[in-house]
Write a protein that holds these residues in place. Structure first.
Motif, mmCIF file in Angstrom:
data_model
loop_
_atom_site.group_PDB
_atom_site.id
_atom_site.type_symbol
_atom_site.label_atom_id
_atom_site.label_comp_id
_atom_site.label_asym_id
_atom_site.label_seq_id
_atom_site.Cartn_x
_atom_site.Cartn_y
_atom_site.Cartn_z
ATOM 1 N N GLU A 1 0.825 -1.206 0.000
ATOM 2 C CA GLU A 1 0.000 0.000 0.000
ATOM 3 C C GLU A 1 0.862 1.259 0.000
ATOM 4 O O GLU A 1 0.579 2.231 -0.721
ATOM 5 N N ILE A 2 1.922 1.247 0.802
ATOM 6 C CA ILE A 2 2.818 2.404 0.846
ATOM 7 C C ILE A 2 3.473 2.626 -0.517
ATOM 8 O O ILE A 2 3.547 3.756 -1.021
ATOM 9 N N ALA A 3 3.942 1.546 -1.129
ATOM 10 C CA ALA A 3 4.576 1.656 -2.444
ATOM 11 C C ALA A 3 3.576 2.144 -3.488
ATOM 12 O O ALA A 3 3.924 2.915 -4.391
ATOM 13 N N ASP A 4 2.336 1.708 -3.374
ATOM 14 C CA ASP A 4 1.280 2.132 -4.284
ATOM 15 C C ASP A 4 1.095 3.651 -4.202
ATOM 16 O O ASP A 4 1.032 4.354 -5.217
ATOM 17 N N VAL A 5 1.014 4.166 -2.985
ATOM 18 C CA VAL A 5 0.850 5.608 -2.789
ATOM 19 C C VAL A 5 2.083 6.364 -3.297
ATOM 20 O O VAL A 5 1.967 7.431 -3.910
ATOM 21 N N ALA A 6 3.261 5.820 -3.060
ATOM 22 C CA ALA A 6 4.491 6.472 -3.515
ATOM 23 C C ALA A 6 4.526 6.614 -5.039
ATOM 24 O O ALA A 6 5.029 7.608 -5.570
ATOM 25 N N ARG A 7 3.986 5.630 -5.733
ATOM 26 C CA ARG A 7 3.937 5.715 -7.203
ATOM 27 C C ARG A 7 2.976 6.805 -7.668
ATOM 28 O O ARG A 7 3.221 7.483 -8.665
ATOM 29 N N ILE A 8 1.890 6.980 -6.938
ATOM 30 C CA ILE A 8 0.899 7.985 -7.306
ATOM 31 C C ILE A 8 1.418 9.393 -7.012
ATOM 32 O O ILE A 8 1.098 10.341 -7.740
ATOM 33 N N LEU A 9 2.226 9.520 -5.966
ATOM 34 C CA LEU A 9 2.718 10.830 -5.512
ATOM 35 C C LEU A 9 4.240 10.812 -5.465
ATOM 36 O O LEU A 9 4.847 10.770 -4.385
ATOM 37 N N PRO A 10 4.897 10.860 -6.611
ATOM 38 C CA PRO A 10 6.352 10.696 -6.647
ATOM 39 C C PRO A 10 7.153 11.881 -6.118
ATOM 40 O O PRO A 10 8.364 11.759 -5.939
ATOM 41 N N GLU A 11 6.500 13.017 -5.859
ATOM 42 C CA GLU A 11 7.238 14.189 -5.393
ATOM 43 C C GLU A 11 6.730 14.728 -4.060
ATOM 44 O O GLU A 11 7.347 15.620 -3.487
ATOM 45 N N ALA A 12 5.628 14.225 -3.554
ATOM 46 C CA ALA A 12 5.026 14.775 -2.342
ATOM 47 C C ALA A 12 5.825 14.411 -1.094
ATOM 48 O O ALA A 12 6.503 13.380 -1.035
ATOM 49 N N LEU A 13 5.717 15.273 -0.092
ATOM 50 C CA LEU A 13 6.224 14.947 1.234
ATOM 51 C C LEU A 13 5.291 13.926 1.873
ATOM 52 O O LEU A 13 4.135 13.788 1.477
ATOM 53 N N VAL A 14 5.800 13.210 2.871
ATOM 54 C CA VAL A 14 4.940 12.291 3.614
ATOM 55 C C VAL A 14 5.177 12.500 5.106
ATOM 56 O O VAL A 14 6.293 12.376 5.593
ATOM 57 N N LEU A 15 4.116 12.885 5.802
ATOM 58 C CA LEU A 15 4.133 13.045 7.252
ATOM 59 C C LEU A 15 3.784 11.702 7.870
ATOM 60 O O LEU A 15 2.716 11.146 7.587
ATOM 61 N N VAL A 16 4.686 11.190 8.723
ATOM 62 C CA VAL A 16 4.552 9.817 9.219
ATOM 63 C C VAL A 16 4.401 9.804 10.740
ATOM 64 O O VAL A 16 5.378 9.936 11.478
ATOM 65 N N PRO A 17 3.161 9.661 11.235
ATOM 66 C CA PRO A 17 2.978 9.424 12.669
ATOM 67 C C PRO A 17 3.140 7.942 12.974
ATOM 68 O O PRO A 17 3.242 7.109 12.072
ATOM 69 N N GLY A 18 3.150 7.621 14.262
ATOM 70 C CA GLY A 18 3.182 6.217 14.672
ATOM 71 C C GLY A 18 4.560 5.692 15.014
ATOM 72 O O GLY A 18 4.722 4.507 15.313
ATOM 73 N N ILE A 19 5.574 6.554 14.980
ATOM 74 C CA ILE A 19 6.924 6.147 15.377
ATOM 75 C C ILE A 19 7.060 6.375 16.884
ATOM 76 O O ILE A 19 6.341 7.178 17.464
ATOM 77 N N GLY A 20 7.982 5.705 17.500
ATOM 78 C CA GLY A 20 8.223 5.936 18.924
ATOM 79 C C GLY A 20 7.343 5.053 19.778
ATOM 80 O O GLY A 20 7.394 3.826 19.696
ATOM 81 N N ALA A 21 6.496 5.670 20.612
ATOM 82 C CA ALA A 21 5.685 4.908 21.558
ATOM 83 C C ALA A 21 4.757 3.918 20.865
ATOM 84 O O ALA A 21 4.408 2.880 21.428
ATOM 85 N N GLN A 22 4.346 4.217 19.626
ATOM 86 C CA GLN A 22 3.429 3.335 18.906
ATOM 87 C C GLN A 22 4.131 2.207 18.157
ATOM 88 O O GLN A 22 3.480 1.333 17.585
#
Length: 266
Positions: free
Chosen positions: A194-215
């Motif tokens: 799914e992540i790779a799918d989104v990356a192909r659709i948005l090849p230049e966009a930034l990605v804000l990634v929550p869920g690191i650390g305590a999660q």
């Protein structure tokens, strides 16, 4: 300069892809992970900003935790973020009709934010993108969330394709500066496909990634696809630590190692 350019410059300047999420919970809101009682929320937040600044490229302020402070106080926090060479994100998750979204974007601009998060449930992503561009504020739509409830939503079909792909395509058409993708982990439903799918659709966009650390989310797969366009958000594991500066440095280093393909052991 658009938000994408601001982030890439800040990341290079700080040699960091870390973004610190700040949610100053009050004692009545929850047990544990809360501000000390009797302290000024604005001053406490300013202290966190100053502590993490040497290791951090961005600050994300969860607007739902700041509804009690004035525009002047919020502006002062954003001024401090910018003085420290970082970008600021208004984590409001706008989700309404056009006029209301425009009001939220307008106030984010007046308060000094560089970007704002957006929940695309009403279906007006293209309009929100135009509004954000008109105000000079970056738009970051939610696309692939990691919470358990989103599993049902992401697989719902819109025009014959899963919702998350539809949202990614709308974000691309709206020329959104970034999107939100939750960090995958053994405990959530997000897949690498799914992540790779989104990356192909948005090849230049930034990605804000929550869920690191305590999660417990894993940033490495996202870094492998998005590289320096990754805004790796860590919140409570840093801001409620005994030494937020040390924790920020530790997470900065872990993210850098993951970006370089070095095993981190975490």
């Amino acid at each position: 300069m658009n938000f994408r350019q601001k982030w890439l410059q800040a990341a290079q300047r700080k040699n960091s892809l870390l973004c610190v999420g700040i949610d100053p919970a009050e004692a009545a809101q929850r047990h544990g992970h809360q501000m000390p009682e009797g302290v000024s929320k604005t001053e406490w937040t300013r202290h966190i900003i100053d502590a993490v600044a040497p290791y951090t490229a961005g600050i994300k302020l969860n607007r739902n935790y700041f509804k009690d402070i004035t525009r002047e106080d919020m502006r002062s926090l954003n001024d401090r973020i910018h003085e420290q060479g970082m970008i600021s994100i208004d984590d409001s998750k706008l989700a309404d009709i056009g006029d209301t979204n425009d009001a939220g974007i307008y106030h984010a601009k007046q308060e000094g934010f560089d970007a704002i998060t957006y929940a695309p449930f009403p279906g007006n992503t293209l309009q929100a993108g135009s509004q954000a561009q008109a105000h000079g504020v970056g738009l970051i739509p939610l696309v692939l969330m990691s919470n358990p409830e989103y599993r049902l939503m992401k697989n719902a079909l819109i025009n014959g394709e899963p919702l998350y792909r539809f949202l990614a395509k709308q974000s691309a058409e709206a020329q959104a500066d970034g999107i939100v993708i939750g960090a995958p982990s053994p405990g959530n439903h997000i897949t690498l496909e799914e992540i790779a799918d989104v990356a192909r659709i948005l090849p230049e966009a930034l990605v804000l990634v929550p869920g690191i650390g305590a999660q417990g989310g894993d940033i490495a797969p996202i870094l492998g696809l998005f590289g320096p366009r990754t805004i790796a958000n860590v919140g409570r594991a840093i801001i409620y630590a005994k030494d937020p500066a040390q924790q920020a440095r530790s997470y900065r280093d872990l993210i850098t190692q993951a970006h370089q393909g070095v095993p981190t052991g975490r």
